[in-house]
Design an enzyme around this catalytic site. Structure first.
Site, PDB file in Angstrom:
ATOM      1  N   HIS A 117      87.609  47.432  44.934  1.00  0.00           N
ATOM      2  CA  HIS A 117      88.996  47.618  44.504  1.00  0.00           C
ATOM      3  C   HIS A 117      89.265  49.108  44.331  1.00  0.00           C
ATOM      4  O   HIS A 117      88.346  49.930  44.265  1.00  0.00           O
ATOM      5  CB  HIS A 117      89.292  46.863  43.205  1.00  0.00           C
ATOM      6  CG  HIS A 117      88.494  47.347  42.023  1.00  0.00           C
ATOM      7  ND1 HIS A 117      88.741  48.533  41.374  1.00  0.00           N
ATOM      8  CD2 HIS A 117      87.436  46.795  41.382  1.00  0.00           C
ATOM      9  CE1 HIS A 117      87.899  48.694  40.383  1.00  0.00           C
ATOM     10  NE2 HIS A 117      87.076  47.657  40.370  1.00  0.00           N
ATOM     11  N   ASP A 153      74.739  31.446  36.745  1.00  0.00           N
ATOM     12  CA  ASP A 153      73.351  31.772  36.421  1.00  0.00           C
ATOM     13  C   ASP A 153      73.180  31.957  34.911  1.00  0.00           C
ATOM     14  O   ASP A 153      73.831  32.825  34.313  1.00  0.00           O
ATOM     15  CB  ASP A 153      72.952  33.062  37.143  1.00  0.00           C
ATOM     16  CG  ASP A 153      71.464  33.258  37.182  1.00  0.00           C
ATOM     17  OD1 ASP A 153      70.883  33.533  36.119  1.00  0.00           O
ATOM     18  OD2 ASP A 153      70.868  33.132  38.266  1.00  0.00           O
ATOM     19  N   SER A 207      81.927  45.375  39.526  1.00  0.00           N
ATOM     20  CA  SER A 207      82.771  45.381  40.719  1.00  0.00           C
ATOM     21  C   SER A 207      82.024  45.995  41.896  1.00  0.00           C
ATOM     22  O   SER A 207      81.468  47.085  41.778  1.00  0.00           O
ATOM     23  CB  SER A 207      84.042  46.185  40.463  1.00  0.00           C
ATOM     24  OG  SER A 207      84.814  45.602  39.455  1.00  0.00           O
TER      25      SER A 207
END
Length: 429
Positions: free
Chosen positions: A236, A363, A378
């Protein structure tokens, strides 16, 4: 009267039969057959639905591109264009265009990296009021300079850092003249006059602006191409913390970073990785682009990715499936680890777009350590069925276990890697 009843009955039967067509299995199967299949050479076989009719292969290239293994299964022979044609009584009833791309692989990273950006010009991040002999005012506001603007030039000279501004302000103040300032606002560039004002408190000339020329943060590298050394990270755009606008960069660098602690995410409050930049190994690479799909550039050196050091094929957005997947990321130190996630939803995209996937962290170890997706994660590569499919990009604020992902093909495109290039060359010829 009896004849009209028979006619009405036949009409109703025909109407019912017509309305039933979409619900018939053969018709539903026909609609499920794609018009276009795009995949890579030397990867998966191609499977198409069966209609109980004959299927023929017609190549649009000089070389054989695909070969039938059975009635509905095909293997790739070479890159190029081909067609799969459904036939009934020797007549074509459905054509599927097939585009076989050159085999392409990248190395998934998962490394935590420090990001240093140098802005294009200097970024205006705020105004401040000056106590002048004529009262309180901000010369910059009077000159219509807004928060989020970029100062590119003063008196025709390029401005690349904050230290470049002060000499112009001091000289113009002493001369009693206005500065000719070149401003970039979104896509528009214009000039304005800005006259420095004497601050009665400090006895200095000022223009009433807070400015910034750099930004830094941490994120995760998604991939790098071992041949070209091009990489992609974050997934991003990096925006300025004050203006919330994307940072236009002049240049930048990336370095290794080491995760020291993690602030877990909770509903309504996103978590965060706390890291320390590691400069002992020098700069990892350059940053040449900051886009909605991440930051991109070129590596200065090969990376040691431990057990994840082998090139891996990528998946197009149309090949991503709902179900189990993995992400690679760092939760302690600099060790890249693999964690379980589920792809909740994926949208096949024909054109570059962000937020192509929704994923959920499953997880237990990662949930215990982070609470889900946190800032700094990210760019963590997402892997499904042995292929890189994309990167983690955003967290859902009200559900930190879930968030968005971007498809890998759009990140590759932003990095300047055209996976369609040779195929396009063949089409053009």
């Amino acid at each position: 009267m009896k004849f009209n009843s028979i006619r009405n009955g036949i009409g109703i039967m025909l109407l019912v039969a017509f309305l039933s067509i979409p619900f018939l299995t053969p018709f539903q199967t026909y609609l499920s057959i794609p018009n276009q299949i795009t995949t890579f050479h030397n990867q998966d076989n191609i499977d198409v639905p069966t209609l109980g009719t004959s299927v023929a292969v017609s190549s649009t290239d000089d070389n054989q591109v695909i070969q039938a293994l059975g009635d509905t299964e095909f293997t790739t022979v070479s890159p190029g264009q081909s067609e799969i044609v459904y036939e009934l009584a020797g007549l074509p009833i459905k054509k599927v265009n097939v585009d076989i791309l050159d085999d392409f692989k990248v190395i998934p990273s998962g490394h935590s990296i420090g990001v240093n950006l140098q802005t294009l010009g200097v970024l205006v991040v705020g105004h401040h009021v000056i106590d002048s002999k004529n009262g309180k005012k901000s010369p910059a506001e009077e000159a219509n300079i807004q928060v989020g603007d970029t100062i590119l030039k003063i008196n025709g000279k390029d401005i690349s850092s904050m230290k470049d501004v002060a000499p112009f302000v001091e000289q113009a103040g002493d001369d009693g003249k206005a500065l000719n300032v070149t401003i970039k606002r979104n896509e528009e560039t214009f000039e304005t006059k800005l006259k420095p004002t004497m601050d009665e408190k400090t006895n200095e000339y000022k223009i009433g602006l807070y400015i910034r020329d750099s930004a830094a943060g941490i994120g995760t590298m998604t991939f790098y191409d071992p041949k070209s050394k091009k990489y992609g990270a974050l997934g991003h755009v990096i925006s300025d913390m004050d203006t919330k606008k994307p940072i236009e960069i002049n240049d930048g660098t990336i370095v290794y970073s080491s995760i020291k602690s993690i602030e877990k995410g909770n509903n309504g409050v996103p978590g965060e990785k706390h890291a320390e930049f590691s400069t002992a190994d020098g700069e990892l690479g350059t940053i040449t682009k900051n886009s909605p799909f991440g930051v991109f550039g070129k590596l200065n050196k090969d990376l040691n990715n431990g057990e994840f050091n082998e090139p891996m094929p990528i998946a197009l957005s149309s090949e991503v499936k709902e179900g189990p997947a993995k992400i690679l990321t760092v939760i302690e130190g600099s060790k890249v680890e693999e964690f379980d996630v589920d792809i909740v939803n994926s949208v096949p995209q024909k054109f570059p777009a962000t937020k192509g996937m929704i994923l959920k962290i499953t997880d237990p170890e990662l949930l215990d350590a982070t609470g889900g997706i946190v800032q700094g994660m990210s760019g963590s590569p997402i892997i499904q069925n042995g292929k890189v499919i994309g990167a983690v990009t955003h967290v859902f604020v009200n559900d930190p276990t879930s968030g968005y992902g971007v498809h890998i093909e759009w990140m590759l495109n932003e990095a300047g890697i055209d996976i369609y290039e040779k195929s396009n060359d063949k089409k053009a010829s």
